[in-house]
Design a protein around this motif. Sequence first.
Motif, PDB file in Angstrom:
ATOM      1  N   ARG A  43      15.355  -5.870 -12.828  1.00 46.58           N
ATOM      2  CA  ARG A  43      14.963  -6.581 -11.664  1.00 46.58           C
ATOM      3  C   ARG A  43      15.313  -5.753 -10.479  1.00 46.58           C
ATOM      4  NH1 ARG A  43      14.306 -12.050 -13.521  1.00 46.58           N
ATOM      5  NH2 ARG A  43      12.549 -11.533 -15.094  1.00 46.58           N
ATOM      6  N   GLU A  90      14.848 -16.442 -19.232  1.00 47.45           N
ATOM      7  CA  GLU A  90      14.505 -15.057 -18.678  1.00 47.45           C
ATOM      8  C   GLU A  90      14.713 -14.076 -19.888  1.00 47.45           C
ATOM      9  OE1 GLU A  90      15.325 -13.558 -14.619  1.00 47.45           O
ATOM     10  OE2 GLU A  90      17.073 -14.913 -15.087  1.00 47.45           O
ATOM     11  N   ILE A  92      16.666 -10.882 -21.116  1.00 42.45           N
ATOM     12  CA  ILE A  92      18.012 -10.430 -20.883  1.00 42.45           C
ATOM     13  C   ILE A  92      18.183  -9.190 -21.608  1.00 42.45           C
ATOM     14  CG2 ILE A  92      20.553 -10.575 -20.123  1.00 42.45           C
ATOM     15  CD1 ILE A  92      18.421 -12.309 -18.584  1.00 42.45           C
ATOM     16  N   CYS A 123      21.256 -19.475 -24.747  1.00 42.56           N
ATOM     17  CA  CYS A 123      20.848 -18.028 -25.249  1.00 42.56           C
ATOM     18  C   CYS A 123      20.154 -18.080 -26.486  1.00 42.56           C
ATOM     19  CB  CYS A 123      21.886 -17.038 -24.853  1.00 42.56           C
ATOM     20  SG  CYS A 123      22.812 -17.277 -23.650  1.00 42.56           S
ATOM     21  N   PRO A 144      18.954 -18.487 -19.751  1.00 38.84           N
ATOM     22  CA  PRO A 144      18.587 -18.889 -18.277  1.00 38.84           C
ATOM     23  C   PRO A 144      19.011 -17.711 -17.216  1.00 38.84           C
ATOM     24  CG  PRO A 144      20.277 -20.393 -19.613  1.00 38.84           C
ATOM     25  CD  PRO A 144      19.985 -19.252 -20.446  1.00 38.84           C
ATOM     26  N   ASP A 145      19.907 -16.900 -17.513  1.00 37.69           N
ATOM     27  CA  ASP A 145      20.081 -15.977 -16.626  1.00 37.69           C
ATOM     28  C   ASP A 145      21.227 -14.951 -17.321  1.00 37.69           C
ATOM     29  OD1 ASP A 145      22.988 -17.001 -16.551  1.00 37.69           O
ATOM     30  OD2 ASP A 145      22.246 -18.358 -14.875  1.00 37.69           O
ATOM     31  N   ALA A 146      21.194 -13.727 -16.805  1.00 35.24           N
ATOM     32  CA  ALA A 146      22.231 -12.596 -17.354  1.00 35.24           C
ATOM     33  C   ALA A 146      23.617 -12.970 -17.350  1.00 35.24           C
ATOM     34  CB  ALA A 146      22.116 -11.473 -16.555  1.00 35.24           C
ATOM     35  N   GLU A 147      23.891 -14.015 -16.700  1.00 37.98           N
ATOM     36  CA  GLU A 147      25.351 -14.263 -16.698  1.00 37.98           C
ATOM     37  C   GLU A 147      25.819 -15.284 -17.696  1.00 37.98           C
ATOM     38  OE1 GLU A 147      29.403 -14.329 -15.843  1.00 37.98           O
ATOM     39  OE2 GLU A 147      27.807 -12.840 -15.035  1.00 37.98           O
ATOM     40  N   SER A 148      24.843 -15.913 -18.360  1.00 41.25           N
ATOM     41  CA  SER A 148      24.839 -16.780 -19.452  1.00 41.25           C
ATOM     42  C   SER A 148      25.097 -15.960 -20.564  1.00 41.25           C
ATOM     43  CB  SER A 148      23.546 -17.655 -19.602  1.00 41.25           C
ATOM     44  OG  SER A 148      23.735 -18.604 -18.440  1.00 41.25           O
ATOM     45  N   PRO A 165      18.830  -8.763 -16.116  1.00 45.04           N
ATOM     46  CA  PRO A 165      17.475  -9.320 -16.205  1.00 45.04           C
ATOM     47  C   PRO A 165      16.219  -8.451 -16.209  1.00 45.04           C
ATOM     48  CG  PRO A 165      18.220  -9.743 -14.038  1.00 45.04           C
ATOM     49  CD  PRO A 165      19.409  -9.164 -14.795  1.00 45.04           C
TER      50      PRO A 165
END
Length: 174
Positions: A43, A90, A92, A123, A144-148, A165
């Motif tokens: 991204r 998303e 990842i 995840c 849900p997102d890269a941090e997860s 992401p």
Amino acid sequence: RTVVVERTFAVPVAFEDVQSIEERGAWGLEAHGVRFLRTWFSRDRRRMICLYEAPDAESVRLAEEKAGVPFDSAWAAQVISHEEPGAGGEAIVVERRLPEPLDEAGIRDAVAGGAWCLQQYGCRILATFLAGDGRRCLCVFQAPDAESVRQAQKRMGMPFETAWPATVHEPPAA
């Protein structure tokens, strides 16, 4: 054979710019028996992972060099499929350099042992691309997102360099 091509850009680039270079060099891919499969484009537009089907990594390197497409490395990968994509989330990409070589059984054991943790963070691991020496791998998650994904990897004790992401690009259906 699946070949992974890694690209890093010093400044953000537009996907369309890289794609137009690739399209101008399409003859080289054909000449070397290389077929494009998929790209994950970060991204922040500074990282790209491309998958090709080819006789070997050298065929991809030659085709990319002739097309003038910059790349960091090209390597043959064993593809380990885990789950089918589900609804939502998303793409990842997780990049790893492993301290000790792993094989498919080791990867599958690690995934099975951390399934509870992945589930807790929402995840799903979709695929792993493992280098022949077992020390480099890329994993693709839906989350849900890269941090997860980062948090799940840390809790599982899985080493990783980065998790980012991505937008997925595939060739148009024939």
